[in-house]
Design a protein around this motif. Structure first.
Motif, PDB file in Angstrom:
ATOM      1  N   LYS A  61      -5.576   6.416  15.755  1.00  0.00           N
ATOM      2  CA  LYS A  61      -6.011   6.554  14.771  1.00  0.00           C
ATOM      3  C   LYS A  61      -7.676   6.250  14.391  1.00  0.00           C
ATOM      4  CE  LYS A  61      -3.563   5.605  11.114  1.00  0.00           C
ATOM      5  NZ  LYS A  61      -2.690   4.710  10.294  1.00  0.00           N
ATOM      6  N   LEU A 164      -5.680  14.598   1.507  1.00  0.00           N
ATOM      7  CA  LEU A 164      -5.545  12.985   1.903  1.00  0.00           C
ATOM      8  C   LEU A 164      -6.851  12.226   1.232  1.00  0.00           C
ATOM      9  CD1 LEU A 164      -4.567  13.453   5.583  1.00  0.00           C
ATOM     10  CD2 LEU A 164      -3.093  12.665   3.530  1.00  0.00           C
ATOM     11  N   SER A 167      -9.806   7.799   5.186  1.00  0.00           N
ATOM     12  CA  SER A 167      -8.949   6.951   5.949  1.00  0.00           C
ATOM     13  C   SER A 167      -7.666   7.086   6.190  1.00  0.00           C
ATOM     14  CB  SER A 167      -9.238   5.352   5.720  1.00  0.00           C
ATOM     15  OG  SER A 167     -10.743   5.212   5.728  1.00  0.00           O
ATOM     16  N   GLU A 168      -6.952   8.162   5.576  1.00  0.00           N
ATOM     17  CA  GLU A 168      -5.543   8.430   5.595  1.00  0.00           C
ATOM     18  C   GLU A 168      -5.292   9.533   6.706  1.00  0.00           C
ATOM     19  OE1 GLU A 168      -3.470   7.222   1.459  1.00  0.00           O
ATOM     20  OE2 GLU A 168      -3.885   9.491   1.841  1.00  0.00           O
ATOM     21  N   VAL A 169      -4.395   9.434   7.258  1.00  0.00           N
ATOM     22  CA  VAL A 169      -4.026  10.425   8.506  1.00  0.00           C
ATOM     23  C   VAL A 169      -2.675  11.041   8.375  1.00  0.00           C
ATOM     24  CG1 VAL A 169      -3.755  10.506  11.058  1.00  0.00           C
ATOM     25  CG2 VAL A 169      -5.373   9.129  10.139  1.00  0.00           C
ATOM     26  N   ASP A 170      -2.621  12.642   8.638  1.00  0.00           N
ATOM     27  CA  ASP A 170      -1.419  13.101   8.548  1.00  0.00           C
ATOM     28  C   ASP A 170      -1.132  13.747   9.924  1.00  0.00           C
ATOM     29  OD1 ASP A 170       0.778  14.511   7.602  1.00  0.00           O
ATOM     30  OD2 ASP A 170       0.043  15.830   6.358  1.00  0.00           O
ATOM     31  N   THR A 189      -7.541  14.172   9.282  1.00  0.00           N
ATOM     32  CA  THR A 189      -8.230  13.021   8.375  1.00  0.00           C
ATOM     33  C   THR A 189      -9.362  13.671   7.772  1.00  0.00           C
ATOM     34  OG1 THR A 189      -8.456  10.787   8.010  1.00  0.00           O
ATOM     35  CG2 THR A 189      -9.494  12.000  10.135  1.00  0.00           C
ATOM     36  N   ASN A 284       1.276   7.740   9.010  1.00  0.00           N
ATOM     37  CA  ASN A 284       0.952   7.502   7.507  1.00  0.00           C
ATOM     38  C   ASN A 284       2.126   6.786   6.814  1.00  0.00           C
ATOM     39  OD1 ASN A 284       0.248   7.581   4.677  1.00  0.00           O
ATOM     40  ND2 ASN A 284      -0.694   9.530   5.040  1.00  0.00           N
ATOM     41  N   ASP A 285       1.919   5.446   6.189  1.00  0.00           N
ATOM     42  CA  ASP A 285       3.171   4.843   5.742  1.00  0.00           C
ATOM     43  C   ASP A 285       3.759   5.960   4.439  1.00  0.00           C
ATOM     44  OD1 ASP A 285       2.744   2.777   7.403  1.00  0.00           O
ATOM     45  OD2 ASP A 285       1.458   1.628   6.090  1.00  0.00           O
ATOM     46  N   HIS A 286       3.008   6.490   3.916  1.00  0.00           N
ATOM     47  CA  HIS A 286       3.601   7.446   2.664  1.00  0.00           C
ATOM     48  C   HIS A 286       3.964   8.494   3.326  1.00  0.00           C
ATOM     49  CE1 HIS A 286       1.260   4.326   0.287  1.00  0.00           C
ATOM     50  NE2 HIS A 286       0.239   4.575   0.899  1.00  0.00           N
TER      51      HIS A 286
END
Length: 793
Positions: A61, A164, A167-170, A189, A284-286
């Motif tokens: 990441k 997103l 700094s978020e990653v899928d 990202t 990604n925690d979400h």
């Protein structure tokens, strides 16, 4: 079971019981503790693997986020890059990710979805890292420029990347188009501009085989359960449904679905002891993880510990068994020597009759005392045996006298012991009941002869008797059964005796068959006399009742005729009134209907009164006492019709299918009308009683037999028929099959006598299928026969 075996089992149980108790108390707790430690170790290993995996995720990441920040740090805007800018940006990205062998490609898109930079790792001669996975190379090259018109459209992950936050990653797991069957993990990202807004998307393609090289022995599955990688050494749940690439892990293990929904690492274990550690690949925690890694848990240490414990316990038990076997063998040999000495001494005492038998053993004090006590017992037994032999001789003499006395008795003598079984059975009992002494002795006496109270015995039992506390002294009449099942009336005299201080019953049984037969015959004759007297009284009563009925019936006949004439006289007036005024009511009915019904009603009244007159006339003729027995020419059809009228009610209740076929113009016969009516009435009544249902038919026919010059009357019924074995007995006096219904057995006997007086014949033919036919045959009467009889007189 041998003695040494019993001793061995007892000693072995005493030796092993403490060990088993200790093991039973402590082993379970030790195993539970060990299982707890194993579970904690497994959980710790899963947590460690998850931490390690998260570290690799963070590294990749970090590389992705660094690539996304490169345009802004280089002062470049993804939306306005020219060829030179693209080459410069590509060079920067190559420098950043040159060492990351797991990265297969990088694609940079502006906000409109136009591809600006495409870096792809070269293919070389290096071998694939795993089956169905692409080979890897060692360099990255740019594949497109800002003006690349032939650039492919953005992947599906592009739209997700635009949504997103910075700094978020899928992540997205898909199939590598260049290598069919191989998987490709794509990360996306957003690219921030100088103001922090989203200016584009960076998509990084990495090789799962290189990224997860430390988890090559694990099963890789998507959140939907599809298995994309499973090593050959992976444990299988079912040979018919193996865990392999292309299978669905949720179909094989449905219990994983709710656990995977929590997106946390967990340990799954089934009933067979198979354990798997499942780790999510979280970028990604979400968002749900794109991949789950299932690794088998090594339980070999626990199995080795349990096997070692079992071997130790088995070794201890085996050593105890060997020691116990030696001790049991020594004890058994000592007991065998004592046993042989006792058996030898008993044989000398009981079979050889020796009086001075000595027992002597060495060993513990108890064994020596046992030898002395057995020697004293042998001496006392020799004295007792001599006295017993003298008493047995006296007893045999007494038994011989008793057997001679009972054997000569004509009555059956049996003895019942306190258990209810037969202990004595003389020859007369064997002759009466058919059971030999060997068949009777030892059997329950009530089961053998099945006694029950007769009618006289029941009456005697119902009578009050004085209560006595003394011995049993009673005589009763019973019904029993012989061996062949036939019933036998007996007279039983009961008394009691005590044999060896035990209660016994003595049965003296007398066969009263002949006496009972004589009593039954006397009773039957009395009943027949009473019935005959009843019938005489009934005849007198019928004659008086017929006279009383005839007077009011004559008045009814006269009044019916007069009323009918009155109706005929009034009818023209009523008709005229009906024509003028229309219909009106008479007795609640319309006149138009009553004028048709009233003549029929008068005819029915007149016919009913005439019928009553005929029945009364027939009853008076039948009941009239005939002292002269006058013979005269009579019509058999007239007699038959009178008999039918007298039995009309009985016929109506017995059958719905009654018919007559009386031939016309039959020659007369010479006879007594009343007595012939008696015969036909009796035959008709018998036919009615023989029917089993109203559907059975009764037919009365008459005809002239020219061959024998006889007039014949037949009464046929479709009843049960007469059994062949008794058809020749039905005309015997007092023979009847309807004793329980009040039959006297005199009807057919008297009828046969009447027919014989008329020089006629009475015959029967019967079968169960066709029923019974009774035929009366009389010689035809001619005028010339009467003249001859007159001249002879």
């Amino acid at each position: 079971m041998k003695l040494r075996t019993i001793i061995f089992i007892i000693l072995l149980a005493l030796g092993i019981l403490p060990i088993l108790t200790l093991v039973g108390v402590n082993l379970r707790s030790h195993i539970n503790q060990h299982e707890t430690v194993e579970k904690k170790r497994t959980a710790a290993g899963a947590e460690s693997s998850f931490v390690s995996l998260n570290a690799r995720v963070k590294c990749i990441k970090k590389s992705l986020l660094q690539a996304a920040a490169t345009p802004a740090s280089a002062g470049l805007d993804p939306a306005s890059l020219d060829s030179a800018d693209c080459q410069r940006l590509a060079g920067l990205l190559i420098g950043q990710m040159q060492t990351e062998k797991m990265i297969l490609g990088v694609r940079l898109f502006d906000g409109s979805g136009k591809q600006r930079v495409h870096l792809r790792r070269k293919t070389s001669s290096l071998p694939p890292v795993a089956d169905s996975l692409p080979p890897v190379a060692d360099s990255l090259l740019e594949a497109a420029t800002a003006e690349g018109a032939d650039a492919p459209p953005p992947p599906p992950l592009f739209q997700k990347g635009l949504r997103l936050k910075v700094s978020e990653v899928d992540a997205l797991l898909s199939e590598d188009q260049r290598y069919p069957g191989a998987s490709l993990l794509s990360l996306a990202t957003p690219i921030p501009d100088r103001d922090g807004a989203v200016a584009g998307v960076v998509v990084m393609e990495i090789s799962p085989a290189l990224f997860l090289d430390t988890h090559g022995n694990a099963c890789w599955a998507t959140p939907s359960g599809a298995i994309i990688h499973a090593p050959a050494s992976f444990p299988q749940l079912d040979p018919d449904h193996p865990i392999a690439s292309g299978a669905n892990i949720l179909g094989l293990i449905p219990a994983l679905a709710p656990l995977m929904a929590e997106n946390l690492p967990f340990v799954w274990e089934n009933s067979t002891g198979l354990s798997l550690t499942w780790l999510p690949l979280i970028f990604n925690d979400h968002l749900p993880p794109p991949l789950w890694l299932g690794s088998p848990v090594d339980r070999s240490a626990a199995r080795e510990w349990k096997l070692s414990l079992i071997y130790n316990i088995a070794g201890i038990v085996l050593c105890i068994a060997i020691v116990v076997s030696l001790i049991a063998n020594a004890m058994a040999k000592k007991i065998d020597r004592i046993k042989d000495a006792i058996l030898t001494g008993l044989d000398s005492i009981l079979n050889k009759g020796e009086e001075n038998v000595q027992f002597s053993w060495t060993g513990p004090r108890e064994v020596v005392n046992l030898a002395e006590e057995l020697t004293t017992l042998a001496r006392h037994y020799a004295i007792t045996r001599t006295k017993q032999q003298e008493a047995e001789a006296d007893l045999r003499q007494s038994e011989d006298k008793f057997r001679n006395l009972t054997a000569s008795a004509q009555d059956a003598i049996a003895m019942m012991d306190h258990r209810g079984n037969i202990s004595y059975w003389n020859e007369a009992a064997a002759e009466i009941f058919g059971f030999s002494a060997s068949e009777a002795l030892g059997n329950p006496i009530h089961t053998l002869i099945s006694p029950r109270l007769s009618e006289s015995g029941q009456r005697g039992a119902m009578e009050e008797k004085p209560v006595s506390d003394g011995p049993i002294r009673e005589t009763i009449e019973l019904i029993t059964k012989r061996k062949d099942g036939t019933e036998l009336p007996i007279e039983l005299s009961l008394s009691e005796a005590r044999v060896k201080d035990r209660w016994n019953s003595i049965w003296i049984i007398r066969d009263i068959t002949e006496r009972r037969r004589a009593e039954d015959e006397t009773k039957l004759q009395q009943q027949q006399l009473v019935q005959a007297d009843k019938m005489i009284s009934l005849g007198v009563l019928i004659s008086g009742v017929a006279h009383e009925i005839n007077n009011p019936n004559s008045i009814a006949m006269l009044n019916t005729s007069m009323l009918f004439k009155a109706w005929e006289s009034a009818k023209p007036i009523l008709d005229e009134y009906y024509q003028e005024n229309g219909d009106f009511l008479i007795a609640g009915l319309q006149y138009s209907e009553m004028c048709e019904q009233i003549p029929r009603l008068f005819l029915e009244l007149e016919e009913s009164a005439r019928r009553i007159k005929n029945i009364v006339h027939d009853l008076k003729d039948y009941a009239r006492q005939d002292t002269t027995r006058h013979m005269e020419p009579v019509e058999i059809n007239t007699i038959a019709k009178a008999a039918i009228r007298l039995n009309h009610n009985k016929i109506k209740n017995a059958t719905r299918n009654f018919s007559t076929e009386l031939a016309p113009d039959l020659p007369p016969i010479r006879g007594n009308r009343q007595r012939l009516e008696q015969v036909l009435i009796n035959l008709i009544q018998n036919s009615c009683e023989a029917l089993t249902s109203p559907e059975g038919a009764i037919t009365i026919t008459s005809h002239y037999n020219a061959n024998s010059d006889e007039v014949e009357v037949c009464v046929h019924d479709e009843g049960t028929g007469i059994p062949p074995q008794i058809i020749n007995q039905i005309t015997d006096p007092f023979f009847t099959t309807k004793r329980s219904y009040g039959g006297t057995g005199l009807g057919l006997s008297v009828s046969a006598g009447i027919i014989k007086e008329h020089q006629g014949r009475l015959s029967f033919s019967s079968s169960p299928a066709a029923g019974t036919t009774a035929t009366l045959s009389f010689p035809a009467w001619r005028e010339e026969m009467g003249d001859k009889i007159t001249q002879a007189r």
